[in-house]
Design a protein around this motif. Structure first.
Motif, PDB file in Angstrom:
ATOM      1  N   ALA A   1       1.397  -6.427  -6.471  1.00 32.91           N
ATOM      2  CA  ALA A   1       0.072  -6.053  -5.640  1.00 32.91           C
ATOM      3  C   ALA A   1       0.191  -4.611  -5.465  1.00 32.91           C
ATOM      4  O   ALA A   1      -0.963  -4.149  -5.494  1.00 32.91           O
ATOM      5  N   ALA A   2       1.418  -4.006  -5.270  1.00 35.35           N
ATOM      6  CA  ALA A   2       1.246  -2.701  -5.135  1.00 35.35           C
ATOM      7  C   ALA A   2       0.908  -1.842  -6.384  1.00 35.35           C
ATOM      8  O   ALA A   2       0.186  -0.963  -6.107  1.00 35.35           O
ATOM      9  N   MET A   3       1.178  -2.480  -7.482  1.00 37.56           N
ATOM     10  CA  MET A   3       0.846  -1.917  -8.691  1.00 37.56           C
ATOM     11  C   MET A   3      -0.565  -2.071  -9.045  1.00 37.56           C
ATOM     12  O   MET A   3      -1.297  -1.190  -9.499  1.00 37.56           O
TER      13      MET A   3
ATOM     14  N   GLY B   1       7.383   9.789 -13.774  1.00 39.47           N
ATOM     15  CA  GLY B   1       8.180   8.985 -12.646  1.00 39.47           C
ATOM     16  C   GLY B   1       7.637   7.718 -12.480  1.00 39.47           C
ATOM     17  O   GLY B   1       8.237   7.031 -11.430  1.00 39.47           O
ATOM     18  N   GLN B   2       6.472   7.091 -12.630  1.00 41.52           N
ATOM     19  CA  GLN B   2       5.724   6.182 -12.633  1.00 41.52           C
ATOM     20  C   GLN B   2       6.607   4.966 -12.851  1.00 41.52           C
ATOM     21  O   GLN B   2       6.637   4.119 -11.750  1.00 41.52           O
ATOM     22  N   THR B   3       7.213   4.768 -13.845  1.00 42.17           N
ATOM     23  CA  THR B   3       7.985   3.540 -14.203  1.00 42.17           C
ATOM     24  C   THR B   3       9.304   3.269 -13.048  1.00 42.17           C
ATOM     25  O   THR B   3       9.776   2.317 -12.883  1.00 42.17           O
ATOM     26  N   LEU B   4       9.884   4.672 -12.769  1.00 42.81           N
ATOM     27  CA  LEU B   4      11.067   4.311 -11.788  1.00 42.81           C
ATOM     28  C   LEU B   4      10.440   4.091 -10.481  1.00 42.81           C
ATOM     29  O   LEU B   4      10.967   2.984 -10.130  1.00 42.81           O
ATOM     30  N   ALA B   5       9.109   4.424  -9.959  1.00 43.12           N
ATOM     31  CA  ALA B   5       8.718   3.769  -8.929  1.00 43.12           C
ATOM     32  C   ALA B   5       8.249   2.319  -8.875  1.00 43.12           C
ATOM     33  O   ALA B   5       8.636   1.467  -8.149  1.00 43.12           O
TER      34      ALA B   5
ATOM     35  N   GLY C   1       0.703  -1.181  -0.024  1.00 46.14           N
ATOM     36  CA  GLY C   1       0.087  -0.016  -0.035  1.00 46.14           C
ATOM     37  C   GLY C   1       0.979   1.086  -0.050  1.00 46.14           C
ATOM     38  O   GLY C   1       0.741   2.286  -0.832  1.00 46.14           O
ATOM     39  N   MET C   2       1.768   1.200   0.771  1.00 43.35           N
ATOM     40  CA  MET C   2       2.949   2.498   0.728  1.00 43.35           C
ATOM     41  C   MET C   2       3.495   2.492  -0.536  1.00 43.35           C
ATOM     42  O   MET C   2       3.646   3.552  -1.162  1.00 43.35           O
TER      43      MET C   2
ATOM     44  N   ALA D   1       0.993   4.290  -2.876  1.00 41.71           N
ATOM     45  CA  ALA D   1       1.326   5.436  -2.815  1.00 41.71           C
ATOM     46  C   ALA D   1       2.440   6.308  -3.200  1.00 41.71           C
ATOM     47  O   ALA D   1       2.394   7.546  -3.726  1.00 41.71           O
ATOM     48  N   VAL D   2       3.599   5.709  -3.153  1.00 42.84           N
ATOM     49  CA  VAL D   2       4.949   6.267  -3.648  1.00 42.84           C
ATOM     50  C   VAL D   2       4.584   6.627  -5.331  1.00 42.84           C
ATOM     51  O   VAL D   2       5.207   7.436  -5.635  1.00 42.84           O
ATOM     52  N   THR D   3       4.030   5.416  -5.998  1.00 37.83           N
ATOM     53  CA  THR D   3       3.878   5.654  -7.429  1.00 37.83           C
ATOM     54  C   THR D   3       3.048   6.485  -7.641  1.00 37.83           C
ATOM     55  O   THR D   3       3.437   7.318  -8.625  1.00 37.83           O
ATOM     56  N   ALA D   4       1.963   6.902  -6.877  1.00 35.46           N
ATOM     57  CA  ALA D   4       1.070   8.004  -7.021  1.00 35.46           C
ATOM     58  C   ALA D   4       1.950   9.180  -7.138  1.00 35.46           C
ATOM     59  O   ALA D   4       1.661  10.355  -7.908  1.00 35.46           O
ATOM     60  N   VAL D   5       2.601   9.355  -6.042  1.00 34.69           N
ATOM     61  CA  VAL D   5       3.490  10.773  -6.223  1.00 34.69           C
ATOM     62  C   VAL D   5       4.552  10.912  -7.214  1.00 34.69           C
ATOM     63  O   VAL D   5       4.486  11.844  -7.750  1.00 34.69           O
TER      64      VAL D   5
END
Length: 188
Positions: free
Chosen positions: A57-59, A38-42, A15-16, A19-23
């Motif tokens: 799962a995060a994605m 920056g999504q692919t970096l995340a 879940g965290m 959220a990092v990917t959203a940022v």
């Protein structure tokens, strides 16, 4: 009991990292059809740290939040129409890319060299999903889909793969040292 605690911790991390990917999605270079973000970096960092299952799962959580309308995608957009639009294939591809990147590392080693190879594979998977979807949605020939959806992203993608590998391996090592992440081949 300990196994349940580990699983809960990994789900929280998933879940965290959603959220990092959203940022990271809000960091972008606009292009006419598909922006560089920056999504692919995340995605790469997430997969290196969490491994295949929890990285995917995060994605999936990230894509689900965006599909539900939360403004987590690039340009603070959200909704099913984004997934159905030109960039939707890339977003769905993040799930497969995170799984493949993490899987490669679980089968080899969580080192920079293997992380770089795994992140390059993940980048190619994302581009494959994105370009196929772009071709379908825009109804363009393959050469046009490649010109819009692949070629502008190769050089930047390689840089992001290297950054994700370095950041991910270092962060993972520190999380293992702090006993916040299991020191197993599988991050499960």
């Amino acid at each position: 009991m300990e196994q349940q605690r580990k699983r809960l911790r990994m789900l929280i991390y998933s879940g965290m990292f959603a959220a990092v990917t959203a940022v990271f999605a809000q960091i972008e270079i606009p292009l006419p059809v598909v922006p560089i973000s920056g999504q692919t970096l995340a995605v790469g960092i997430t997969a290196v740290i969490l491994g295949s299952r929890y990285g995917a799962a995060a994605m999936a959580v990230y894509a689900g939040l965006g599909a539900a309308g939360l403004p987590v995608f690039a340009e603070a957009k959200g909704g099913l129409h984004i997934l159905a639009g030109p960039t939707g294939g890339y977003i769905i591809g993040f799930i497969a890319a995170a799984f493949a990147t993490g899987w490669i590392l679980e089968k080899t080693a969580f080192t920079f060299r293997w992380a770089l190879a795994a992140n390059i594979a993940g980048m190619l998977i994302t581009l494959l999903f994105g370009t196929v979807w772009l071709k379908i949605v825009l109804n363009v020939p393959w050469d046009k889909a490649m010109a819009i959806g692949v070629w502008p992203f190769i050089a930047v993608g390689l840089i992001k793969a290297a950054l994700a590998s370095w950041i991910g391996v270092e962060a993972r090592r520190r999380l293992v040292q702090a006993r916040l992440l299991a020191n197993e081949r599988s991050a499960a």
